[in-house]
Scaffold this active site. Structure first.
Site, PDB file in Angstrom:
ATOM      1  N   HIS A  22     -15.369 -17.593  28.442  1.00 46.36           N
ATOM      2  CA  HIS A  22     -14.328 -17.228  27.346  1.00 46.36           C
ATOM      3  C   HIS A  22     -15.259 -16.237  26.211  1.00 46.36           C
ATOM      4  CE1 HIS A  22     -10.846 -20.188  27.762  1.00 46.36           C
ATOM      5  NE2 HIS A  22     -11.256 -19.390  28.921  1.00 46.36           N
ATOM      6  N   TYR A  60      -6.493 -22.414  18.778  1.00 45.21           N
ATOM      7  CA  TYR A  60      -6.666 -23.401  17.634  1.00 45.21           C
ATOM      8  C   TYR A  60      -5.658 -23.134  16.746  1.00 45.21           C
ATOM      9  CZ  TYR A  60     -11.278 -24.763  19.447  1.00 45.21           C
ATOM     10  OH  TYR A  60     -12.197 -25.335  20.248  1.00 45.21           O
ATOM     11  N   PRO A  72     -13.988 -33.712  17.748  1.00 45.30           N
ATOM     12  CA  PRO A  72     -13.949 -32.888  18.947  1.00 45.30           C
ATOM     13  C   PRO A  72     -13.542 -31.374  18.427  1.00 45.30           C
ATOM     14  CG  PRO A  72     -12.082 -34.184  18.948  1.00 45.30           C
ATOM     15  CD  PRO A  72     -13.059 -34.956  17.961  1.00 45.30           C
ATOM     16  N   LYS A 123     -18.587 -29.794  20.107  1.00 43.86           N
ATOM     17  CA  LYS A 123     -19.985 -29.942  19.984  1.00 43.86           C
ATOM     18  C   LYS A 123     -20.520 -31.237  20.831  1.00 43.86           C
ATOM     19  CE  LYS A 123     -20.954 -26.279  18.191  1.00 43.86           C
ATOM     20  NZ  LYS A 123     -20.832 -25.226  19.130  1.00 43.86           N
ATOM     21  N   TYR A 146     -20.121 -21.564  16.769  1.00 42.52           N
ATOM     22  CA  TYR A 146     -19.211 -21.880  18.010  1.00 42.52           C
ATOM     23  C   TYR A 146     -20.119 -21.672  19.137  1.00 42.52           C
ATOM     24  CZ  TYR A 146     -14.909 -23.178  20.664  1.00 42.52           C
ATOM     25  OH  TYR A 146     -13.987 -23.701  21.294  1.00 42.52           O
TER      26      TYR A 146
END
Ligand code: APR
Ligand code: PHB
Length: 391
Positions: free
Chosen positions: A74, A202, A294, A298, A386
């Protein structure tokens, strides 16, 4: 009969298996003691996003063949704010993608690699007890099929998760813990339907957070913010699907595909760090030492970082007779852990709704998300964290 091993590893989750395999490839012996059965360990549903560093660790462990074949890459994520979706491109911002691969698949691959190399993993090892951790030779007692067993080791790696015995074996006055419990939980579902987008979505919405993730192009993994004591019975499938659709800004089901649920569960949200990560000859690794909410994905990636630092320390100890790398394990691991804690806390605050009584805080978090989505500099900071900070 007492068996001796160089490193006794408690727990056969990703941390324990990865450590065992990397040590083996560097000529260091270990025995892994796992409380549950192999089927139980591999059946647990966990997150599925890997940083490049974690993928590299799997390659170093010689266990990445299926991962390299089946994973999805991704290049970014989508963020929906009150229903409006915007893409954040990691590739454009920092030049690094993330890898989507189920953690249970990773655990299976590691166990297969370990067993193919003649590794010693003792499943259903009950009542593990650790002794002599601050002396010269730790002893590990456990029960196997009703019989008492004992192992001695040079070192013990506590890879036994948040509820394991390793952290509990450290005297209370030798550690300090830091914790935050969030006033919400995630209701997670798995369904055999294609995900609504090629990348993760998200969502921050006044009704709460939502996340559309995936395990493959045909299997979706989605989450909804609910209260920590939520009754799952109050969430029939139709209610779950329409709530996800509203929160990601797709109320007419233009992109969200629905289907029967394979799994439905509730995940509590907590941040936790244990300092220190070392007591004598015991080293804590992964969830045994720290938990992240979550939201930033990580957990597994921090575990891989810990294994990197600890394996380096043990390899230097055995191969080069150098103790300083091992002595710096806790310091090096914790420096990375706290940065990931900060990021996970930040993502959690920005994307969730706190109680209505926390109105000021809710508005500040929403403003920060709006700012992030409007600023390349802020998005770069998000992307850099990220995809994973360097080891
Ligand atoms: N004795 C032996 N094994 C134990 C004991 C014990 N007393 N207590 C727990 N275990 C085992 C658990 O059954 C589990 O298989 O330790 C293992 C710990 O594995 P994880 O919980 O997966 O932790 P870790 O390997 O550090 O992985 C970190 O994976 O678990 C996720 O959310 C976590 O993503 C994070 C990453
Ligand atoms: C998941 O796929 O389970 C997942 C993905 C991203 C997260 C958390 C969980 O931030």
């Amino acid at each position: 009969m007492t068996t001796h091993t160089q490193v006794a590893i408690i727990g056969a989750g990703p941390s324990g298996l990865l450590l065992s395999q990397i040590l083996h490839l560097n000529g260091i012996g270990s025995i892994v003691l796992e409380r549950k059965s192999r089927a139980y360990v591999e059946g647990r549903v966990r997150a599925g996003i890997m940083e490049q560093g974690a993928v590299e660790m799997m390659r170093r462990a010689g266990a990445a063949e299926r991962l390299d074949r089946e994973c999805l890459t991704h290049d970014g994520i989508e963020i929906a704010l009150e229903g409006r979706r915007q893409r954040v491109s990691f590739l454009d911002l920092v030049g690094t993608p993330v890898t989507v691969y189920g953690q249970s698949e990773m655990t299976k691959d590691l166990a297969n690699a370990r067993l193919a190399a003649g590794g010693d993993i003792r499943y259903q090892a009950e009542d593990v007890r650790l002794e002599g951790l601050d002396g010269g030779r730790p002893r590990i007692h456990y029960v196997e099929a009703g019989a008492q067993r004992e192992i001695t080791a040079d070192f013990v790696a506590g890879c036994d998760g948040f509820h394991g015995i390793s952290r509990q074996s450290i005297p209370a006055d030798k550690l300090r813990s830091f914790e935050r419990i969030y006033p919400f939980a995630w209701l997670g579902i798995m369904a055999e339907v294609p995900p609504p987008s090629d990348e993760l979505i998200y969502a921050r919405h006044e009704r709460g957070f939502a996340l559309c993730s995936m395990r493959s192009r045909s299997r979706s993994r989605h989450y909804l913010q609910v209260s920590p004591d939520e009754d799952l019975g109050a969430w029939p499938e139709q209610r779950i699907w329409s709530e996800i659709a509203i929160r990601i800004g797709d109320p007419d089901f233009g992109v969200l595909k629905t289907g029967p649920l394979i799994e439905k569960s509730l995940t509590p949200m907590r941040s936790f760090v244990c300092e220190t990560m070392r007591f004598g000859r015991l080293f804590l690794v992964g969830d045994a030492a720290h938990i992240v909410p979550p939201t930033g994905a990580k957990g597994l990636n921090l575990a891989a970082g810990d294994v990197h630092y600890l394996s380096e320390g043990l390899i230097d100890h055995y191969a080069k007779g150098r103790g300083d790398t091992l002595d710096r394990y806790a310091e090096r691991a914790l420096a990375r852990v706290w940065k990931a804690q900060r990021f996970s806390w930040w993502m959690t605050c920005l994307l969730h709704n706190f109680a209505a009584s926390e109105g000021f805080q809710n508005r500040i978090h929403r403003a920060e998300l709006e700012y992030t989505l409007s600023s390349r500099a802020a998005q770069t900071a998000l992307a850099e964290n990220y995809v994973g900070l360097p080891y």
